[in-house]
Design a protein around this motif. Structure first.
Motif, mmCIF file in Angstrom:
data_model
loop_
_atom_site.group_PDB
_atom_site.id
_atom_site.type_symbol
_atom_site.label_atom_id
_atom_site.label_comp_id
_atom_site.label_asym_id
_atom_site.label_seq_id
_atom_site.Cartn_x
_atom_site.Cartn_y
_atom_site.Cartn_z
ATOM 1 N N PRO A 34 0.810 -1.234 0.000
ATOM 2 C CA PRO A 34 0.000 0.000 0.000
ATOM 3 C C PRO A 34 0.837 1.274 0.000
ATOM 4 O O PRO A 34 0.337 2.328 -0.407
ATOM 5 C CB PRO A 34 -0.834 -0.115 1.283
ATOM 6 C CG PRO A 34 -0.105 -1.107 2.138
ATOM 7 C CD PRO A 34 0.555 -2.048 1.202
ATOM 8 N N ASN A 35 2.092 1.216 0.440
ATOM 9 C CA ASN A 35 2.925 2.426 0.485
ATOM 10 C C ASN A 35 3.877 2.525 -0.716
ATOM 11 O O ASN A 35 4.824 3.308 -0.697
ATOM 12 C CB ASN A 35 3.731 2.487 1.786
ATOM 13 C CG ASN A 35 4.615 1.257 1.988
ATOM 14 O OD1 ASN A 35 4.812 0.456 1.085
ATOM 15 N ND2 ASN A 35 5.153 1.110 3.188
ATOM 16 N N PHE A 36 3.593 1.772 -1.756
ATOM 17 C CA PHE A 36 4.422 1.748 -2.966
ATOM 18 C C PHE A 36 4.627 3.140 -3.572
ATOM 19 O O PHE A 36 3.695 3.929 -3.687
ATOM 20 C CB PHE A 36 3.754 0.811 -3.984
ATOM 21 C CG PHE A 36 4.021 1.121 -5.419
ATOM 22 C CD1 PHE A 36 5.259 0.870 -5.972
ATOM 23 C CD2 PHE A 36 3.031 1.657 -6.225
ATOM 24 C CE1 PHE A 36 5.517 1.153 -7.302
ATOM 25 C CE2 PHE A 36 3.267 1.936 -7.553
ATOM 26 C CZ PHE A 36 4.524 1.681 -8.095
ATOM 27 N N GLN A 37 5.886 3.427 -3.929
ATOM 28 C CA GLN A 37 6.225 4.671 -4.612
ATOM 29 C C GLN A 37 7.297 4.395 -5.662
ATOM 30 O O GLN A 37 8.030 3.408 -5.572
ATOM 31 C CB GLN A 37 6.752 5.727 -3.634
ATOM 32 C CG GLN A 37 5.703 6.302 -2.697
ATOM 33 C CD GLN A 37 6.254 7.473 -1.897
ATOM 34 O OE1 GLN A 37 7.059 8.265 -2.396
ATOM 35 N NE2 GLN A 37 5.829 7.595 -0.656
ATOM 36 N N VAL A 38 7.376 5.306 -6.661
ATOM 37 C CA VAL A 38 8.449 5.227 -7.655
ATOM 38 C C VAL A 38 9.397 6.389 -7.400
ATOM 39 O O VAL A 38 8.987 7.549 -7.402
ATOM 40 C CB VAL A 38 7.897 5.279 -9.092
ATOM 41 C CG1 VAL A 38 9.044 5.247 -10.099
ATOM 42 C CG2 VAL A 38 6.945 4.105 -9.341
ATOM 43 N N ILE A 75 13.103 -2.942 -3.315
ATOM 44 C CA ILE A 75 13.407 -1.967 -4.372
ATOM 45 C C ILE A 75 13.606 -2.704 -5.687
ATOM 46 O O ILE A 75 14.444 -3.607 -5.785
ATOM 47 C CB ILE A 75 14.678 -1.159 -4.045
ATOM 48 C CG1 ILE A 75 14.496 -0.371 -2.748
ATOM 49 C CG2 ILE A 75 15.019 -0.202 -5.185
ATOM 50 C CD1 ILE A 75 15.722 0.435 -2.340
ATOM 51 N N ASP A 76 12.832 -2.327 -6.677
ATOM 52 C CA ASP A 76 13.008 -2.847 -8.035
ATOM 53 C C ASP A 76 13.777 -1.763 -8.805
ATOM 54 O O ASP A 76 13.188 -0.828 -9.342
ATOM 55 C CB ASP A 76 11.643 -3.117 -8.674
ATOM 56 C CG ASP A 76 11.755 -3.867 -9.991
ATOM 57 O OD1 ASP A 76 12.888 -4.215 -10.394
ATOM 58 O OD2 ASP A 76 10.710 -4.110 -10.625
ATOM 59 N N VAL A 235 12.372 10.056 0.190
ATOM 60 C CA VAL A 235 11.097 9.337 0.065
ATOM 61 C C VAL A 235 10.529 9.095 1.459
ATOM 62 O O VAL A 235 11.283 8.876 2.414
ATOM 63 C CB VAL A 235 11.300 7.993 -0.694
ATOM 64 C CG1 VAL A 235 12.322 7.120 0.009
ATOM 65 C CG2 VAL A 235 9.979 7.254 -0.833
ATOM 66 N N MET A 236 9.221 9.184 1.552
ATOM 67 C CA MET A 236 8.536 8.910 2.816
ATOM 68 C C MET A 236 7.541 7.782 2.574
ATOM 69 O O MET A 236 6.646 7.900 1.738
ATOM 70 C CB MET A 236 7.819 10.155 3.338
ATOM 71 C CG MET A 236 7.307 9.993 4.777
ATOM 72 S SD MET A 236 5.672 9.213 4.853
ATOM 73 C CE MET A 236 4.651 10.538 4.243
#
Length: 240
Positions: A34-38, A75-76, A235-236
């Motif tokens: 749910p906290n996924f970011q790019v 991390i991808d 990033v948060m």
């Protein structure tokens, strides 16, 4: 009586054979959290192990009791460059909005080593000595009954022999405790992501360790850096 003796000896052996087993922690692709970011073209996400039972299940021992709060990071790396975590600018934020610094892998290993050396594992010899004494007492009674000797005398001798045997078993087990400590420390080093480079096109997962004095985990405030360009990104990631 023979059956009782056999059962008690089995109990003694089981009690003296507590082992450590490497736990493998599964993870999901970043997009599934749910906290996924790019960040800089690299999808990333995190999950905290603040709950003691969950953390123990993940690591195979009470890592919270050892003074660490693990946060799993996935991390991808599609950034086109090698990425690394900037430890000095990465913080855990608890429910009281207090910030906690990263515990470097070396310090994390030291905490775990101190815990395993002075905690429950170090008590193995004493525990098995007690079990041995109980087993010896029952065994002494059995010998007294079978041989027709004075049962009280046999009980006393059996207890002494059992205590000595338990101490020997405990000593052997204590010797293996050091090996177990090394295995746990190696696992912490292997699972720790702090200080490790993440090459381009790698799907990386590992743990960042924070002080166990933090009782909760609300956010992960992290800075990552591209090694080739030197560019940094903040990033948060919300952990709740």
């Amino acid at each position: 009586m023979k059956r009782l003796v056999s059962m008690l000896l089995c109990l003694a052996l089981v009690s003296s054979c507590a082992t450590y087993k490497t736990q493998y922690v599964s993870f999901k692709p970043p997009e599934a959290y749910p906290n996924f970011q790019v960040v800089a073209g690299a999808p990333m996400a995190a999950e905290a192990y603040a709950d003691q039972a969950q953390a123990t299940d993940a690591f195979g021992f009470d890592i919270r009791g050892a003074g660490l709060l693990p946060v799993q990071l996935v991390i991808d790396n599609k950034s086109g460059q090698t990425m690394e975590i900037v430890s000095g600018q990465t913080f855990l934020v608890d429910d009281n909005n207090r910030y906690w610094n990263v515990v470097a892998n070396r310090a994390a290993v030291e905490r775990v080593e101190q815990y395993t050396a002075s905690g429950a594992m170090a008590a193995g010899a004493g525990k098995t000595a007690v079990v041995g004494a109980i087993a010896g007492t029952i065994l002494g009674a059995a010998i007294g009954i079978v041989s027709g000797r004075n049962v009280g005398e046999a009980l006393g001798k059996g207890a002494v022999l059992g205590a000595a045997g338990g101490a020997v078993i405990g000593g052997v087990q204590g010797g293996s405790d050091r090996e177990r400590e090394y295995r746990i420390a190696d696992d912490i080093r292997e699972k720790g992501l702090e200080g490790k480079a993440i090459p381009n096109a790698y799907l990386a997962n590992g743990f960042i360790f924070f002080p166990g004095e933090a009782l909760s985990a609300k956010e992960l405030r992290m800075q990552v850096r591209e090694k080739e360009s030197g560019d940094t990104y903040s990033v948060m990631l919300k952990l709740k």
